[in-house]
Design a protein around this motif. Structure first.
Motif, PDB file in Angstrom:
ATOM      1  N   THR A   1       3.745 -62.763  45.484  1.00  0.00           N
ATOM      2  CA  THR A   1       3.849 -63.502  44.314  1.00  0.00           C
ATOM      3  C   THR A   1       3.040 -63.604  43.299  1.00  0.00           C
ATOM      4  O   THR A   1       3.821 -64.155  41.980  1.00  0.00           O
ATOM      5  CB  THR A   1       2.623 -64.840  45.283  1.00  0.00           C
ATOM      6  N   ALA A   2       1.831 -62.556  42.953  1.00  0.00           N
ATOM      7  CA  ALA A   2       1.919 -62.773  41.406  1.00  0.00           C
ATOM      8  C   ALA A   2       2.733 -61.982  40.407  1.00  0.00           C
ATOM      9  O   ALA A   2       2.783 -61.986  39.131  1.00  0.00           O
ATOM     10  CB  ALA A   2       0.329 -61.971  42.167  1.00  0.00           C
ATOM     11  N   ALA A   3       3.189 -60.797  41.580  1.00  0.00           N
ATOM     12  CA  ALA A   3       4.276 -60.376  40.708  1.00  0.00           C
ATOM     13  C   ALA A   3       5.593 -60.736  40.128  1.00  0.00           C
ATOM     14  O   ALA A   3       6.169 -60.759  38.848  1.00  0.00           O
ATOM     15  CB  ALA A   3       4.722 -59.038  41.216  1.00  0.00           C
ATOM     16  N   ILE A   4       6.074 -62.101  40.937  1.00  0.00           N
ATOM     17  CA  ILE A   4       7.257 -63.080  40.765  1.00  0.00           C
ATOM     18  C   ILE A   4       6.449 -63.884  40.199  1.00  0.00           C
ATOM     19  O   ILE A   4       7.413 -63.878  38.265  1.00  0.00           O
ATOM     20  CB  ILE A   4       7.575 -63.614  41.528  1.00  0.00           C
ATOM     21  N   ALA A   5       5.505 -64.590  39.671  1.00  0.00           N
ATOM     22  CA  ALA A   5       4.707 -65.329  38.824  1.00  0.00           C
ATOM     23  C   ALA A   5       4.774 -64.792  37.051  1.00  0.00           C
ATOM     24  O   ALA A   5       4.731 -65.379  36.111  1.00  0.00           O
ATOM     25  CB  ALA A   5       3.758 -66.259  39.104  1.00  0.00           C
ATOM     26  N   SER A   6       4.628 -63.411  37.183  1.00  0.00           N
ATOM     27  CA  SER A   6       4.007 -62.978  36.064  1.00  0.00           C
ATOM     28  C   SER A   6       4.857 -61.662  35.372  1.00  0.00           C
ATOM     29  O   SER A   6       4.899 -60.889  34.370  1.00  0.00           O
ATOM     30  CB  SER A   6       2.676 -62.019  35.760  1.00  0.00           C
ATOM     31  N   TYR A   7       7.121 -62.098  36.337  1.00  0.00           N
ATOM     32  CA  TYR A   7       7.428 -61.140  35.902  1.00  0.00           C
ATOM     33  C   TYR A   7       8.002 -61.458  34.439  1.00  0.00           C
ATOM     34  O   TYR A   7       8.153 -62.117  33.438  1.00  0.00           O
ATOM     35  CB  TYR A   7       8.256 -61.105  36.637  1.00  0.00           C
ATOM     36  N   THR A   8       7.555 -59.843  33.656  1.00  0.00           N
ATOM     37  CA  THR A   8       8.526 -59.789  32.424  1.00  0.00           C
ATOM     38  C   THR A   8       9.280 -58.385  32.141  1.00  0.00           C
ATOM     39  O   THR A   8      10.422 -58.420  30.942  1.00  0.00           O
ATOM     40  CB  THR A   8       7.468 -59.572  30.980  1.00  0.00           C
ATOM     41  N   GLY A   9       9.642 -58.389  32.850  1.00  0.00           N
ATOM     42  CA  GLY A   9      10.523 -56.504  33.011  1.00  0.00           C
ATOM     43  C   GLY A   9       9.724 -55.738  33.833  1.00  0.00           C
ATOM     44  O   GLY A   9       9.533 -55.472  34.670  1.00  0.00           O
ATOM     45  N   ALA A  10      10.852 -55.178  34.045  1.00  0.00           N
ATOM     46  CA  ALA A  10      11.212 -53.281  34.577  1.00  0.00           C
ATOM     47  C   ALA A  10       9.636 -52.528  34.820  1.00  0.00           C
ATOM     48  O   ALA A  10       9.694 -52.223  35.277  1.00  0.00           O
ATOM     49  CB  ALA A  10      12.133 -52.618  35.127  1.00  0.00           C
ATOM     50  N   ASN A  11       9.810 -52.171  33.609  1.00  0.00           N
ATOM     51  CA  ASN A  11       8.807 -51.195  33.233  1.00  0.00           C
ATOM     52  C   ASN A  11       7.508 -52.048  33.504  1.00  0.00           C
ATOM     53  O   ASN A  11       6.098 -51.283  34.738  1.00  0.00           O
ATOM     54  CB  ASN A  11       8.591 -51.032  31.370  1.00  0.00           C
ATOM     55  N   ALA A  12       6.633 -52.713  33.076  1.00  0.00           N
ATOM     56  CA  ALA A  12       5.933 -54.010  33.056  1.00  0.00           C
ATOM     57  C   ALA A  12       5.183 -54.268  35.017  1.00  0.00           C
ATOM     58  O   ALA A  12       4.187 -53.826  35.600  1.00  0.00           O
ATOM     59  CB  ALA A  12       6.092 -55.274  32.707  1.00  0.00           C
ATOM     60  N   LEU A  13       7.112 -54.342  36.084  1.00  0.00           N
ATOM     61  CA  LEU A  13       6.781 -54.255  37.373  1.00  0.00           C
ATOM     62  C   LEU A  13       6.544 -53.074  37.399  1.00  0.00           C
ATOM     63  O   LEU A  13       5.067 -53.861  38.463  1.00  0.00           O
ATOM     64  CB  LEU A  13       8.050 -55.217  37.703  1.00  0.00           C
ATOM     65  N   ARG A  14       6.460 -52.254  37.498  1.00  0.00           N
ATOM     66  CA  ARG A  14       6.704 -51.011  38.438  1.00  0.00           C
ATOM     67  C   ARG A  14       5.014 -50.613  38.160  1.00  0.00           C
ATOM     68  O   ARG A  14       3.861 -50.277  38.337  1.00  0.00           O
ATOM     69  CB  ARG A  14       7.487 -49.604  37.039  1.00  0.00           C
ATOM     70  N   ARG A  15       4.278 -50.514  36.837  1.00  0.00           N
ATOM     71  CA  ARG A  15       3.120 -50.549  36.776  1.00  0.00           C
ATOM     72  C   ARG A  15       2.150 -51.584  36.866  1.00  0.00           C
ATOM     73  O   ARG A  15       0.855 -51.405  37.441  1.00  0.00           O
ATOM     74  CB  ARG A  15       2.702 -50.874  34.445  1.00  0.00           C
ATOM     75  N   LYS A  16       2.335 -52.872  37.642  1.00  0.00           N
ATOM     76  CA  LYS A  16       1.359 -53.800  37.669  1.00  0.00           C
ATOM     77  C   LYS A  16       1.787 -52.944  39.399  1.00  0.00           C
ATOM     78  O   LYS A  16       1.124 -53.472  40.317  1.00  0.00           O
ATOM     79  CB  LYS A  16       2.204 -55.394  37.530  1.00  0.00           C
ATOM     80  N   LEU A  17       2.943 -52.697  39.706  1.00  0.00           N
ATOM     81  CA  LEU A  17       2.313 -52.776  41.572  1.00  0.00           C
ATOM     82  C   LEU A  17       2.468 -51.445  42.033  1.00  0.00           C
ATOM     83  O   LEU A  17       1.769 -51.177  43.389  1.00  0.00           O
ATOM     84  CB  LEU A  17       3.909 -52.553  42.282  1.00  0.00           C
ATOM     85  N   ALA A  18       2.394 -50.355  41.018  1.00  0.00           N
ATOM     86  CA  ALA A  18       1.495 -48.897  41.078  1.00  0.00           C
ATOM     87  C   ALA A  18       0.139 -49.000  42.464  1.00  0.00           C
ATOM     88  O   ALA A  18       0.778 -47.869  42.810  1.00  0.00           O
ATOM     89  CB  ALA A  18       1.140 -48.329  39.941  1.00  0.00           C
ATOM     90  N   PRO A  19      -0.497 -49.966  41.670  1.00  0.00           N
ATOM     91  CA  PRO A  19      -1.947 -49.343  42.996  1.00  0.00           C
ATOM     92  C   PRO A  19      -1.558 -49.691  44.380  1.00  0.00           C
ATOM     93  O   PRO A  19      -1.864 -49.722  45.021  1.00  0.00           O
ATOM     94  CB  PRO A  19      -2.808 -50.489  41.621  1.00  0.00           C
ATOM     95  N   TYR A  20      -0.886 -50.530  44.388  1.00  0.00           N
ATOM     96  CA  TYR A  20      -0.227 -51.298  45.585  1.00  0.00           C
ATOM     97  C   TYR A  20       0.460 -51.371  46.661  1.00  0.00           C
ATOM     98  O   TYR A  20       1.346 -51.641  47.288  1.00  0.00           O
ATOM     99  CB  TYR A  20      -0.362 -52.737  45.532  1.00  0.00           C
ATOM    100  N   ARG A  21       1.571 -49.786  45.896  1.00  0.00           N
ATOM    101  CA  ARG A  21       2.896 -49.119  46.339  1.00  0.00           C
ATOM    102  C   ARG A  21       2.323 -49.483  47.792  1.00  0.00           C
ATOM    103  O   ARG A  21       3.007 -48.872  48.603  1.00  0.00           O
ATOM    104  CB  ARG A  21       2.941 -47.916  46.083  1.00  0.00           C
TER     105      ARG A  21
END
Length: 519
Positions: A410-430
């Protein structure tokens, strides 16, 4: 904007092991939060005299702690302070004298809760913060343990046993060395004998066990530390009975000094964690539960609901999520309600039309719906970096109704700005995500971007929206009350990103409309 007035209430829990304070702020717009806390390791059960009375020096110490907590409440402008005492004072031979002396020394009236009161109030906190429909609740304190059965989100049975992590440690003479296996067996036999007197405890196998209190929080913190769990919250964290048993065996083999040096385990929990876990494992075995779920809320939160929000009754798991979203938006009113609702309606309606175009994980509509109402929350820190702050806030604030994985999505959907930023945000939670989650987030995130673009002027001008896929084009045929030049420009700016994820380019077509609502 008129200043929002606040009501402040201090809640003091005089437990058998720890005396805790929580200061709650309730605004006139319905927003509530904890603004201060206090903690004192009292060990009242350990310090009881041989005649069953609480000694004078202990009462004097307790009075000084209450005076300190009273000053904290006063600094926050608290209009009332509610103090309660549980097993240690409840069981003290001089309980009435203790309560009188505390009142005379501090001006604070302390109410003694029965074991049944503890179970009821703790269960209310669980029901207002977790989506559980059926399950057991266990609250292991210093001097008592409460077990409650919840069916259809109602308390149907509850019992309080006079065993807790502190008095069990004293009764079994657990000293500074390792705890022998025989001692652990004795504790679990004691637990079984007590629970055998309540047949309902064994009649509902495979229900989850919801855990409150310091013992449960301690093992959750320890297991998160040992496993490298990346998510920062305890509330909603799950453990299997095997993990409890393994941890109990590991900790019981250590001396007290070694336990106090154990990374992830609080020093003042070192001498009582083993008996606490032995009680917990005994209850898990008797209930034959499906696993343990940690509740970050407990007695003080239940007292807050009872004292300040007596009519709050969340009848379903969906109500828990709805109340959390409402509270977050009331705490951080960074966008007009009408704009958030318009974005939500547009996002969900487009999802319903396009869901056949993608393989979304179960529950995606619900998570998109939540994200659409929370995407602007980061503006409370800084509008220019709103997306970054939104992601951080949603992963570090206390809100309820979703699993940890669902909160990340939900946090990633709400803050989505692009693929590169998404990969960085999700990296710790893979390690917490499933195959296909990242792709679904990108699709849902760009869909939310599109919904935001369709109300960029925050005028709610679009009354209905029709979607048509024509080759590589996604035609958005909107009935609107006026022209939408800002929305058209915004859609053009995100069209490339949308096409990357959906394979179509959005185009806005406008029809004049006088309809007052989106359908």
């Amino acid at each position: 904007m008129d200043e929002i007035r606040h009501q402040v209430t201090g809640i003091i829990d005089i437990g058998s092991n720890t005396v805790r304070l929580s200061v709650y702020q309730l605004a006139e717009n319905g927003a509530y939060r904890v603004v201060d806390q206090g903690r004192w390791a009292a060990r009242l059960s350990q310090r009881m005299g041989s005649d069953g009375t609480l000694p004078d020096e202990v009462v004097n110490e307790l009075a000084e702690v209450l005076r300190h907590y009273g000053r904290i409440c006063e600094k926050h402008g608290a209009s009332r302070v509610r103090a309660v005492a549980t097993a240690a004072i409840r069981q003290a031979a001089n309980r009435d004298d203790v309560i009188r002396r505390l009142k005379e020394a501090t001006g604070i009236t302390v109410d003694i809760l029965s074991g049944e009161d503890e179970a009821r109030i703790g269960s209310a906190a669980v029901l207002n913060s977790l989506t559980v429909t059926n399950g057991f609740v266990i609250d292991i304190g210093g001097g008592s343990t409460e077990v409650t059965l919840i069916r259809d989100r109602k308390v149907v049975s509850a019992v309080s046993f006079p065993i807790g992590c502190v008095n069990t440690s004293a009764r079994h003479h657990l000293g500074g060395g390792p705890v022998p296996r025989g001692k652990l067996a004795d504790i679990q036999i004691e637990v079984k004998q007590l629970l055998d007197g309540e047949p309902w405890i064994t009649e509902h196998p495979e229900l989850p066990l919801i855990g409150l209190g310091g013992t449960v929080r301690a093992i959750a913190k320890l297991r998160q530390r040992e496993s490298g769990y990346p998510f920062p919250l305890l509330h909603g964290y799950g453990l299997a009975a095997e993990e409890i048993g393994t941890t109990l065996n590991d900790l019981s083999a250590l001396s007290l000094e070694q336990r106090r040096k154990k990374p992830g385990l609080s020093k003042d929990r070192g001498d009582v964690i083993v008996p606490g876990l032995a009680i917990l494992l005994g209850v898990m075995q008797q209930t034959r539960c499906s696993g343990l779920v940690v509740s970050g809320t407990g007695l003080r939160d239940g007292l807050f609901y009872e004292t300040c929000l007596p009519h709050l009754r969340l009848a379903s798991g969906e109500d828990v999520l709805e109340e959390s979203i409402r509270n977050l938006n009331a705490l951080y009113p960074t966008a007009p309600h009408g704009h958030l609702e318009q974005v939500r309606r547009l996002a969900v309606s487009m999802y319903d039309r396009l869901r056949s175009e993608a393989d979304f994980p179960e529950g995606s509509r619900r998570l998109l719906d939540a994200a659409a109402r929370l995407f602007r929350i980061g503006a409370v820190v800084d509008y220019n970096d709103c997306a970054e702050h939104t992601f951080y806030i949603l992963l570090h604030t206390h809100w309820n109704g979703l699993s940890h994985r669902e909160m990340i999505i939900t946090a990633a959907i709400a803050s989505y700005t692009g693929a590169n930023a998404l990969r960085r945000k999700l990296a710790p939670y893979r390690s917490m995500l499933r195959q296909g989650d990242a792709e679904a987030i990108a699709k849902l995130g760009t869909l939310l971007q599109l919904a935001c673009a369709l109300d960029r002027s925050e005028s709610q001008a679009i009354s209905s929206l029709e979607l048509r896929i024509k080759g590589s084009k996604l035609q958005l045929i909107a009935q609107a009350e006026h022209s939408l030049p800002v929305e058209t420009t915004e859609i053009e700016s995100i069209a490339k990103e949308f096409k990357k994820n959906w394979g179509t380019t959005p185009e806005l077509h406008i029809r004049a409309s006088h309809s007052p609502s989106l359908r």
